[in-house]
Design an enzyme around this catalytic site. Structure first.
Site, PDB file in Angstrom:
ATOM      1  N   LYS A 179     -14.608  71.703  25.888  1.00  0.00           N
ATOM      2  CA  LYS A 179     -15.692  72.255  26.702  1.00  0.00           C
ATOM      3  C   LYS A 179     -15.336  73.652  27.218  1.00  0.00           C
ATOM      4  O   LYS A 179     -16.221  74.454  27.495  1.00  0.00           O
ATOM      5  CB  LYS A 179     -15.998  71.334  27.873  1.00  0.00           C
ATOM      6  CG  LYS A 179     -16.368  69.897  27.524  1.00  0.00           C
ATOM      7  CD  LYS A 179     -17.789  69.777  27.023  1.00  0.00           C
ATOM      8  CE  LYS A 179     -18.271  68.337  26.944  1.00  0.00           C
ATOM      9  NZ  LYS A 179     -17.511  67.494  26.021  1.00  0.00           N
TER      10      LYS A 179
HETATM   11  C1  LIG Z   1     -17.915  66.582  25.188  1.00  0.00           C
HETATM   12  C2  LIG Z   1     -16.897  66.029  24.272  1.00  0.00           C
HETATM   13  C3  LIG Z   1     -17.252  65.552  23.004  1.00  0.00           C
HETATM   14  C4  LIG Z   1     -18.692  65.504  22.524  1.00  0.00           C
HETATM   15  O1  LIG Z   1     -19.236  66.776  22.369  1.00  0.00           O
HETATM   16  P1  LIG Z   1     -20.847  66.925  22.296  1.00  0.00           P
HETATM   17  O2  LIG Z   1     -21.081  68.396  22.251  1.00  0.00           O
HETATM   18  O3  LIG Z   1     -21.370  66.277  23.536  1.00  0.00           O
HETATM   19  O4  LIG Z   1     -21.289  66.228  21.075  1.00  0.00           O
HETATM   20  C5  LIG Z   1     -16.251  65.105  22.184  1.00  0.00           C
HETATM   21  N1  LIG Z   1     -14.958  65.091  22.588  1.00  0.00           N
HETATM   22  C6  LIG Z   1     -14.579  65.518  23.798  1.00  0.00           C
HETATM   23  C7  LIG Z   1     -13.144  65.453  24.198  1.00  0.00           C
HETATM   24  C8  LIG Z   1     -15.535  66.019  24.679  1.00  0.00           C
HETATM   25  O5  LIG Z   1     -15.157  66.453  25.890  1.00  0.00           O
END
Ligand SMILES: *Cc1c(COP(=O)(O)O)cnc(C)c1O
Length: 496
Positions: A114
């Site tokens: 993120k």
């Molecule tokens: C948010 C997240 C995801 C999923 O990503 P999306 O964009 O919501 O599909 C996968 N792995 C981790 C570690 C995340 O923090």
């Protein structure tokens, strides 16, 4: 130079600049902002990315979408976002693990992917605030299944003219994720646990955005709501960059030659990360298949195989909690791009809200052309972490393990041997207990920090400095609320 405008997936009446789309987060009719066209890069332009730094590559991509920002503004935003806080100069390095390429997206300050977007979004937003002459305080509301909350707090802490409030499901995030959030410093931040799961928290936030009375009360406090969830255009656009960057890295290492198609496997929750891959493909990046990897909450696996979205099913808390999601908000953007029919998208979203289900099976040929889908339950996830570790000595986190497994499933099922990039979305340290358990370690009696030390011995990877520092940090946020009381919490914070 052209101008790129944005409008809602549910109606084309409102055309806005990217700065406005980023400040608003959600369109007025509840839809998501989409660009009015896809810019295109030639193979030559993609090749030209090879000698560039990650930051320079980012500017090349961002300027195509954020046409109302100057190139200097974008350069400043990108340098502030990635310049100091990442622990790898390549920012998003690609590394060969077994037969697959792993794109490590977790070298930012919170050790999860993120950060790739949430270090940049606050920069884009405060620049947008200046560009549009906005005087009110922007209040960012975030519902998080774990990683978004901390990454948003870290990105927005002490940002000028912006405040941030994060809601997370009480008991629904890992101990480290919780500690990261409740120890967040900054005069403009608030963190609240909600009695409910992630979907409850996300629904609560969406309802607040749609509540006219609430907007009026906030207006009197000179406050405007906005979103840092992955529905914000300013979250999605930074994620397109690393698909191009990974391709450029493979070119540089001569693992591919220009024009070769590459497949990507993406561990998916809200469909933001994988959607960015679809955008990259539409922009001319040679992408073969985008493999959508889910955990036991496999609503997307079913959707991509049948065209029917049905959220009426059991909800599971899994070892990959950031993917424990039954309503994948960003899918709405894909529905728009495949149909270019806002009335149809609005109708499906109305059906989803009313009955928990919609039938988009007429899109099946287009879905199959671009995507393949598989899921791994917790047992398969643990088995994958162990198997990859034994074969390659590389330690996967639980989310990446779901993807690695799906990538292998894809190859086995289709015989497609084109290069495969697996998006690695978290450092194994963020989910240390689960990873250690998968590796056969007994973690009973070990606190988070003893677990980090044990994982260091097993993985040979350095403990991220920011995670180690949590040990000394004090808990600053202790509020818990019922899922129907989120409005009250927001108003109290806005008044404070
Ligand atoms: C948010 C997240 C995801 C999923 O990503 P999306 O964009 O919501 O599909 C996968 N792995 C981790 C570690 C995340 O923090």
């Amino acid at each position: 130079m052209y101008t790129m405008d944005y409008f809602s997936t549910r109606g084309e009446a409102e055309h806005v600049s990217s700065a406005t789309a980023i400040l608003k987060g959600l369109a007025s009719d509840g839809g998501l902002f989409v660009p009015d066209s896809f810019p295109h890069l030639t193979i030559g332009e993609i090749e030209a990315l090879v000698p560039l730094s990650y930051e320079e590559r980012a500017v090349r991509i961002l300027r195509l979408f954020l046409t109302d920002y100057t190139e200097d503004e974008l350069r400043g935003c990108v340098e502030r976002a990635y310049g100091r806080t990442f622990d790898d100069v390549r920012r998003a390095p690609v590394r060969t693990v077994g037969d697959l390429e792993v794109l490590e997206l977790w070298h930012g300050p919170t050790s999860a992917f993120k950060d790739m977007a949430l270090q940049l979004l606050p920069q884009l937003m405060s620049t947008a605030r200046k560009k549009t002459g906005e005087q009110d305080t922007i209040l960012i509301l975030v519902a998080t299944s774990g990683d978004t909350g901390k990454a948003a707090l870290e990105g927005f802490a002490d940002a000028e003219g912006i405040r941030i409030m994060v809601f997370y499901p009480n008991g629904g995030v890992s101990p480290v994720q919780r500690l990261q959030m409740v120890t967040q410093t900054g005069a403009n931040v608030s963190v609240v646990a909600v009695r409910g799961n992630f979907d409850d928290a996300q629904r609560g936030v969406k309802e607040i955005f749609g509540d006219a009375a609430m907007a009026e009360e906030l207006a009197a406090l000179r406050t405007k709501l906005s979103s840092a969830n992955s529905i914000n255009w300013g979250r999605l656009v930074p994620q397109i960059v690393y698909y191009f960057s990974a391709y450029a890295d493979l070119l540089e290492e001569r693992k591919i030659t220009e024009g070769d198609a590459v497949n990507f496997t993406v561990p998916t929750g809200n469909f933001g990360n994988i959607l960015a891959g679809y955008y990259a493909k539409r922009m001319g990046l040679p992408v073969g298949k985008l493999v959508c990897a889910s955990n036991a909450n496999n609503v997307l696996t079913d959707f991509l195989q049948t065209g029917i979205y049905d959220r009426q099913r059991d909800f599971y808390q899994t070892l990959s909690p950031s993917m424990d999601i039954l309503i994948s908000s960003n899918l709405e953007r894909l529905l728009y791009h495949l149909t270019e029919d806002t009335a149809q998208v609005a109708a499906w979203m109305t059906e989803l809200a009313a009955s928990g289900k919609y039938d988009a099976s007429r899109l099946l040929p287009a879905l199959r052309e671009n995507f393949w889908a598989a899921f791994a339950d917790d047992a398969a996830t643990e088995g994958e972490i162990r198997a990859v570790y034994e074969r390659t000595s590389y330690t996967l986190d639980t989310h990446t393990a779901v993807a690695y497994r799906a990538a292998e499933d894809y190859r086995r099922a289709t015989g497609d041997t084109r290069p495969m990039v697996v998006l690695s979305t978290a450092s194994p340290y963020k989910f240390g207990a689960s990873v250690l358990h998968a590796l056969g370690e007994d973690t009973a009696g070990l606190d988070e920090f003893a677990q980090m030390a044990r994982l260091k011995t097993r993985s040979g990877m350095e403990v991220p400095a920011r995670l180690a520092a949590l040990r000394e940090a004090s808990v600053l946020h202790k509020r818990i609320c019922a899922k129907n009381d989120m409005c009250t919490e927001v108003l109290a914070f806005a008044r404070a």
